[in-house]
Design a protein around this motif. Structure first.
Motif, PDB file in Angstrom:
ATOM      1  N   ALA A 150      60.195  10.088 -46.462  1.00 31.61           N
ATOM      2  CA  ALA A 150      59.033   9.399 -47.018  1.00 31.61           C
ATOM      3  C   ALA A 150      59.302   7.899 -47.111  1.00 31.61           C
ATOM      4  N   PRO A 151      58.281   7.052 -46.917  1.00 32.16           N
ATOM      5  CA  PRO A 151      58.496   5.594 -47.002  1.00 32.16           C
ATOM      6  C   PRO A 151      59.032   5.145 -48.351  1.00 32.16           C
ATOM      7  N   VAL A 152      58.589   5.819 -49.435  1.00 30.33           N
ATOM      8  CA  VAL A 152      59.082   5.431 -50.762  1.00 30.33           C
ATOM      9  C   VAL A 152      60.567   5.712 -50.892  1.00 30.33           C
ATOM     10  N   LEU A 186      62.766   5.786 -48.411  1.00 31.38           N
ATOM     11  CA  LEU A 186      63.479   4.776 -47.616  1.00 31.38           C
ATOM     12  C   LEU A 186      63.549   3.437 -48.347  1.00 31.38           C
ATOM     13  N   LEU A 187      62.439   3.075 -48.995  1.00 31.36           N
ATOM     14  CA  LEU A 187      62.439   1.818 -49.733  1.00 31.36           C
ATOM     15  C   LEU A 187      63.465   1.830 -50.860  1.00 31.36           C
ATOM     16  N   CYS A 188      63.502   2.926 -51.611  1.00 33.41           N
ATOM     17  CA  CYS A 188      64.483   3.034 -52.707  1.00 33.41           C
ATOM     18  C   CYS A 188      65.907   2.987 -52.173  1.00 33.41           C
ATOM     19  N   LEU A 189      66.149   3.647 -51.020  1.00 31.23           N
ATOM     20  CA  LEU A 189      67.488   3.644 -50.434  1.00 31.23           C
ATOM     21  C   LEU A 189      67.909   2.235 -50.026  1.00 31.23           C
ATOM     22  N   TYR A 190      67.009   1.499 -49.362  1.00 27.76           N
ATOM     23  CA  TYR A 190      67.355   0.155 -48.906  1.00 27.76           C
ATOM     24  C   TYR A 190      67.537  -0.804 -50.071  1.00 27.76           C
ATOM     25  N   VAL A 191      66.725  -0.671 -51.119  1.00 28.24           N
ATOM     26  CA  VAL A 191      66.884  -1.528 -52.297  1.00 28.24           C
ATOM     27  C   VAL A 191      68.214  -1.269 -52.983  1.00 28.24           C
ATOM     28  N   ALA A 192      68.578   0.017 -53.124  1.00 19.42           N
ATOM     29  CA  ALA A 192      69.864   0.354 -53.743  1.00 19.42           C
ATOM     30  C   ALA A 192      71.027  -0.159 -52.911  1.00 19.42           C
ATOM     31  N   LEU A 193      70.916  -0.035 -51.576  1.00 16.58           N
ATOM     32  CA  LEU A 193      71.975  -0.534 -50.708  1.00 16.58           C
ATOM     33  C   LEU A 193      72.101  -2.051 -50.796  1.00 16.58           C
ATOM     34  N   SER A 194      70.980  -2.759 -50.856  1.00 17.21           N
ATOM     35  CA  SER A 194      71.008  -4.213 -50.965  1.00 17.21           C
ATOM     36  C   SER A 194      71.640  -4.659 -52.281  1.00 17.21           C
ATOM     37  N   LEU A 195      71.265  -4.004 -53.383  1.00 16.47           N
ATOM     38  CA  LEU A 195      71.848  -4.352 -54.677  1.00 16.47           C
ATOM     39  C   LEU A 195      73.348  -4.073 -54.697  1.00 16.47           C
ATOM     40  N   ALA A 196      73.756  -2.964 -54.079  1.00 15.07           N
ATOM     41  CA  ALA A 196      75.190  -2.654 -54.033  1.00 15.07           C
ATOM     42  C   ALA A 196      75.955  -3.708 -53.245  1.00 15.07           C
ATOM     43  N   LEU A 197      75.408  -4.155 -52.107  1.00 20.40           N
ATOM     44  CA  LEU A 197      76.065  -5.196 -51.325  1.00 20.40           C
ATOM     45  C   LEU A 197      76.136  -6.512 -52.092  1.00 20.40           C
ATOM     46  N   LEU A 198      75.067  -6.852 -52.825  1.00 16.99           N
ATOM     47  CA  LEU A 198      75.081  -8.081 -53.613  1.00 16.99           C
ATOM     48  C   LEU A 198      76.154  -8.037 -54.692  1.00 16.99           C
ATOM     49  N   VAL A 199      76.260  -6.909 -55.379  1.00 17.93           N
ATOM     50  CA  VAL A 199      77.260  -6.794 -56.451  1.00 17.93           C
ATOM     51  C   VAL A 199      78.672  -6.836 -55.885  1.00 17.93           C
ATOM     52  N   VAL A 200      78.905  -6.105 -54.790  1.00 20.44           N
ATOM     53  CA  VAL A 200      80.244  -6.081 -54.199  1.00 20.44           C
ATOM     54  C   VAL A 200      80.646  -7.452 -53.684  1.00 20.44           C
TER      55      VAL A 200
END
Length: 310
Positions: free
Chosen positions: A14-16, A18-32
């Motif tokens: 579902a698009p929602v 995928l959106l949640c997955l990409y947002v979580a991945l982006s936040l994880a990369l920013l924190v790391v």
């Protein structure tokens, strides 16, 4: 039996989701990246591939600027040359006296045993463009790791302090201006000798902090680097006081300044070499390395008590 035809398009998640997955991945990369600086190598590698693209994008503007300077009037250049010669002749007496004063100053320093001032050296650099972040004051210059530029080096122009190198790439470097909110420079007021720290406000202005409300500060006072941070050499012009707010209900006065260097203009700058580390005399260095700080303090107190008893 109810038979449905197969879907024409293959449906995935579902698009929602995928959106949640990409947002979580982006936040994880920013924190790391913010915590461990693990993506610095990847950023360095990407800059090597994007550098030619950036150069090509800035090529039309460079061609336009070069063509405009090339077709400048010859008469105007001659007038400028004549004016410069006139100014040089008018200032030749002052220049000669300044050279004599420098020689005399060096001789007096040797007689008094005062350490000679460090000389400023560096390399010229061209400002390519300003950073795209609207919440920071940063510029990019055409010198990087290939030119032995290091993070922390001071940057000046013909009027004063511009900023400090904060990030270095293979071919370019990022300079944080003194007007940035995260930049602070220890300064000294020339007229009174008061020392303080000037902070950037993020809007092209500076604020002189940590001075009491009754401090002897006036509009027009010149601020120069004090050299106490170990980064900037002492004596470089930084800013000029333009407005003072004194309120007896506050302990410190609000002192606003304007930078003297062309921090918001595109021009050439000079990247100064890093200041050499201050070395202690050999006996003091051996004593400091052999005993902790508390022991040194205690020994100093016992010496004072002994002197008082004597």
């Amino acid at each position: 039996m109810d038979h449905q035809p197969p879907p024409f398009f293959k449906r995935g998640p579902a698009p929602v989701a995928l959106l949640c997955l990409y947002v979580a991945l982006s936040l994880a990369l920013l924190v790391v990246d913010a915590r461990m600086q693990t993506l610095e190598v990847l950023r360095q590698a990407l800059s090597m591939f994007t550098h030619p693209v950036q150069q090509f994008a800035h090529l039309p503007a460079q061609v336009f600027d070069n063509s405009g300077s090339y077709f400048a009037s010859v008469a105007r250049l001659q007038d400028d040359n004549a004016a410069l010669k006139k100014i040089g002749l008018e200032n030749v007496a002052t220049l000669l006296r300044t050279q004599q004063l420098e020689v005399e100053n060096e001789r007096l320093r040797k007689l008094l045993g005062v350490k000679e001032r460090q000389r400023a050296s560096g390399q010229a650099a061209q400002i390519l463009y300003a950073a795209r972040d609207p919440y920071s004051r940063r510029i990019v210059i055409d010198k990087g790791q290939q030119d032995k530029v290091l993070a922390g080096q001071p940057v000046i122009d013909d009027a004063g302090i511009v900023g400090q190198v904060t990030r270095v790439f293979p071919f370019v470097a990022e300079v944080t201006l003194i007007t940035d909110k995260e930049q602070a420079v220890p300064v000294q007021i020339v007229r009174t000798g008061l020392r303080s720290v000037v902070f950037g406000l993020g809007d092209g202005q500076l604020e002189l902090r940590f001075l009491p409300a009754n401090a002897d500060v006036q509009n027009g006072d010149l601020l120069v680097t004090s050299g106490l941070d170990g980064i900037f050499l002492p004596g470089f012009p930084v800013a000029k006081v333009v407005h003072i707010e004194r309120d007896t209900s506050y302990s410190f006065a609000r002192i606003f300044c304007t930078p003297l260097a062309g921090v918001e203009n595109f021009s050439e700058v000079m990247v100064l070499d890093p200041r050499p580390a201050i070395t202690l005399p050999e006996p003091l260095a051996r004593e400091a390395a052999g005993r902790p700080a508390k022991t040194l303090v205690k020994s100093g107190l016992t010496k004072k008590k002994r002197l008082k008893k004597e």
